[in-house]
Design a protein around this motif. Structure first.
Motif, short mmCIF file in Angstrom:
data_model
loop_
_atom_site.label_atom_id
_atom_site.label_comp_id
_atom_site.label_asym_id
_atom_site.label_seq_id
_atom_site.Cartn_x
_atom_site.Cartn_y
_atom_site.Cartn_z
N ARG A 128 -119.25 2.92 -28.00
CA ARG A 128 -119.87 3.54 -29.17
C ARG A 128 -119.44 4.99 -29.36
NH1 ARG A 128 -124.68 4.32 -27.71
NH2 ARG A 128 -125.78 4.35 -29.71
N SER A 129 -118.45 5.46 -28.57
CA SER A 129 -118.12 6.89 -28.57
C SER A 129 -116.71 7.20 -29.03
CB SER A 129 -118.32 7.46 -27.15
OG SER A 129 -119.68 7.37 -26.77
N PHE A 130 -116.04 6.28 -29.72
CA PHE A 130 -114.73 6.59 -30.29
C PHE A 130 -114.90 7.47 -31.53
CE2 PHE A 130 -113.43 3.03 -27.69
CZ PHE A 130 -112.13 3.36 -27.32
N TYR A 131 -114.00 8.42 -31.70
CA TYR A 131 -114.03 9.28 -32.88
C TYR A 131 -112.60 9.63 -33.31
CZ TYR A 131 -113.23 13.16 -29.59
OH TYR A 131 -112.72 14.00 -28.62
N LEU A 132 -112.45 10.00 -34.56
CA LEU A 132 -111.14 10.33 -35.12
C LEU A 132 -110.58 11.59 -34.49
CD1 LEU A 132 -111.90 9.62 -38.89
CD2 LEU A 132 -110.51 8.21 -37.37
N ASP A 133 -109.31 11.53 -34.10
CA ASP A 133 -108.64 12.68 -33.49
C ASP A 133 -107.15 12.56 -33.81
OD1 ASP A 133 -107.54 14.67 -31.95
OD2 ASP A 133 -108.61 14.16 -30.11
N GLN A 158 -117.13 -1.46 -36.27
CA GLN A 158 -117.92 -0.23 -36.31
C GLN A 158 -117.55 0.68 -37.47
OE1 GLN A 158 -117.19 2.69 -33.25
NE2 GLN A 158 -119.30 3.43 -33.27
N GLY A 159 -116.26 0.75 -37.79
CA GLY A 159 -115.78 1.75 -38.72
C GLY A 159 -115.27 2.95 -37.95
N PHE A 160 -115.23 4.11 -38.59
CA PHE A 160 -114.71 5.31 -37.93
C PHE A 160 -115.77 6.40 -37.93
CE2 PHE A 160 -110.62 3.41 -39.25
CZ PHE A 160 -110.02 3.36 -38.00
N GLN A 161 -115.79 7.15 -36.81
CA GLN A 161 -116.71 8.27 -36.65
C GLN A 161 -115.90 9.56 -36.54
OE1 GLN A 161 -120.44 6.82 -34.08
NE2 GLN A 161 -118.55 6.60 -32.95
N GLN A 162 -116.50 10.64 -36.97
CA GLN A 162 -115.88 11.95 -36.79
C GLN A 162 -116.84 12.84 -35.99
OE1 GLN A 162 -115.12 13.70 -40.60
NE2 GLN A 162 -117.23 14.37 -40.94
N PRO A 163 -116.29 13.77 -35.22
CA PRO A 163 -117.15 14.61 -34.38
C PRO A 163 -117.86 15.69 -35.18
CG PRO A 163 -114.85 15.22 -34.12
CD PRO A 163 -114.86 14.01 -35.00
N VAL A 164 -119.05 16.03 -34.72
CA VAL A 164 -119.80 17.17 -35.25
C VAL A 164 -119.75 18.26 -34.19
CG1 VAL A 164 -122.04 17.99 -36.04
CG2 VAL A 164 -121.31 15.65 -36.59
N TYR A 165 -119.18 19.41 -34.55
CA TYR A 165 -118.97 20.48 -33.58
C TYR A 165 -120.07 21.54 -33.67
CZ TYR A 165 -114.22 18.71 -32.86
OH TYR A 165 -113.14 17.92 -32.56
N GLU A 166 -120.30 22.17 -32.54
CA GLU A 166 -121.19 23.33 -32.46
C GLU A 166 -120.41 24.46 -31.83
OE1 GLU A 166 -125.72 23.64 -31.30
OE2 GLU A 166 -124.49 23.65 -29.49
N THR A 167 -120.42 25.62 -32.46
CA THR A 167 -119.68 26.78 -31.97
C THR A 167 -120.63 27.75 -31.27
OG1 THR A 167 -118.07 26.59 -33.79
CG2 THR A 167 -118.15 28.68 -32.60
N THR A 168 -120.28 28.12 -30.06
CA THR A 168 -121.08 29.09 -29.30
C THR A 168 -120.19 30.27 -28.92
OG1 THR A 168 -120.59 27.94 -27.22
CG2 THR A 168 -122.62 27.33 -28.39
N VAL A 169 -120.80 31.41 -28.69
CA VAL A 169 -120.08 32.62 -28.31
C VAL A 169 -120.55 33.04 -26.92
CG1 VAL A 169 -119.56 35.01 -28.91
CG2 VAL A 169 -119.94 33.32 -30.73
N ASP A 181 -122.31 15.69 -31.58
CA ASP A 181 -122.74 14.42 -32.18
C ASP A 181 -121.54 13.76 -32.85
OD1 ASP A 181 -124.36 12.36 -32.89
OD2 ASP A 181 -125.45 13.44 -34.46
N LEU A 182 -121.71 12.49 -33.21
CA LEU A 182 -120.70 11.75 -33.97
C LEU A 182 -121.36 11.20 -35.21
CD1 LEU A 182 -118.95 9.70 -31.10
CD2 LEU A 182 -118.15 11.83 -32.15
N GLU A 183 -120.67 11.32 -36.34
CA GLU A 183 -121.22 10.79 -37.58
C GLU A 183 -120.25 9.77 -38.19
OE1 GLU A 183 -121.87 13.95 -40.31
OE2 GLU A 183 -119.74 14.38 -40.64
N LEU A 184 -120.82 8.72 -38.75
CA LEU A 184 -120.03 7.65 -39.34
C LEU A 184 -119.49 8.08 -40.69
CD1 LEU A 184 -119.30 4.66 -38.61
CD2 LEU A 184 -121.21 3.99 -40.07
N VAL A 185 -118.16 8.04 -40.84
CA VAL A 185 -117.55 8.44 -42.11
C VAL A 185 -116.96 7.24 -42.86
CG1 VAL A 185 -117.04 10.79 -41.40
CG2 VAL A 185 -115.39 8.98 -40.91
N GLU A 186 -116.77 6.15 -42.15
CA GLU A 186 -116.27 4.92 -42.79
C GLU A 186 -116.88 3.73 -42.06
OE1 GLU A 186 -112.12 2.39 -43.35
OE2 GLU A 186 -112.03 4.57 -43.16
N GLN A 187 -117.79 3.05 -42.72
CA GLN A 187 -118.50 1.95 -42.07
C GLN A 187 -117.63 0.71 -42.01
OE1 GLN A 187 -122.66 1.49 -43.00
NE2 GLN A 187 -122.55 -0.74 -42.83
#
Length: 247
Positions: A128-133, A158-169, A181-187
């Motif tokens: 369940r953890s594949f994402y577009l790269d 499943q379709g395709f998922q893309q990653p949701v990034y968080e930026t920290t300093v 997180d991963l969000e579904l962009v193409e079901q």
């Protein structure tokens, strides 16, 4: 005393190293039921259709699977056998290892014991953890298997998922991006809930082939423990009877 402590620490070193190597990766609970034969049969269908083209399960025989999963040999032959000819054969693949290595860069491993080495939760999370790269040869990566060398073979489901990034300093002012997180962009052809169930079914089947005797072993183990408990009680009562005059 020091020698004993040193020996204990030496024996625990592999365990501590394994725990340290696990990182902070969160694994979702597979929550599989090996007594659910419908789930196992669905998982067998997914495995033979999507996994068995590249990955073998050479420690599992088709006729053993048929017996354990409540199927006839004809059902297995007509629906689940694509590379073998006899129902008594093991689940091997037709693709030579040399060609696989030239195509994928590595010979795809046998999956017979993956559930024992990785664990069901790891397999379920991995599926369940594949994402577009775009940087990867097959255009996908995996959260818990960075730089994975295989395509997302279940993308049609499943379709395709893309990653949701968080930026920290950090304290030095440097920015760091991390996937949160991963969000579904193409079901795909399945809804997210349906795909989660499919991943759970496939995980259950891979857990079954890793140890087909597991349920029987546990059943026999309960009887053995019960026998030992009763035997211990009888042995203790017999000991008291033999030694009552001495004490």
């Amino acid at each position: 005393m020091k020698k004993i402590l040193f020996a204990l620490l030496f024996m625990l070193t592999p365990v501590l190293a394994q725990a340290a190597g696990g990182g902070n990766i969160h694994l979702d609970s597979a929550d599989i039921d090996l007594q659910n034969k419908d789930s196992l049969r669905r998982g067998a269908k997914l495995f033979t259709n999507y996994c068995l083209s590249c990955h073998s399960a050479q420690f599992q025989r088709y006729n053993r699977m048929a017996r354990d999963l409540g199927m006839t040999d004809d059902q297995v032959i007509n629906n689940l056998m694509f590379a073998s000819k006899e129902v008594g054969e093991t689940m091997t693949i037709a693709m030579p290892g040399e060609q696989a290595e030239s195509w994928f860069g590595v010979n795809p491993p046998d999956l017979s014991l993956t559930a024992r080495s990785r664990g069901p939760d790891w397999i379920y999370t991995y599926l369940r953890s594949f994402y577009l790269d775009d940087s990867r040869p097959f255009g996908v990566n995996n959260l818990i298997f960075d730089k994975v060398g295989m395509p997302h073979v279940l993308w049609q489901l499943q379709g395709f998922q893309q990653p949701v990034y968080e930026t920290t300093v950090d304290e030095e002012g440097k920015e760091h991006k991390a996937i949160v997180d991963l969000e579904l962009v193409e079901q795909g052809s399945m809804s997210p809930a349906e795909y989660d169930q499919a991943a759970r079914d496939l995980t259950a089947f891979m857990t079954y082939i890793a140890e087909p005797i597991r349920l029987e072993r546990k059943r026999i183990g309960l009887w053995v423990i019960g026998f030992l408990v009763i035997f211990t009680i009888l042995a203790y009562m017999l000991k008291k009877e033999y030694w009552k005059d001495v004490h």
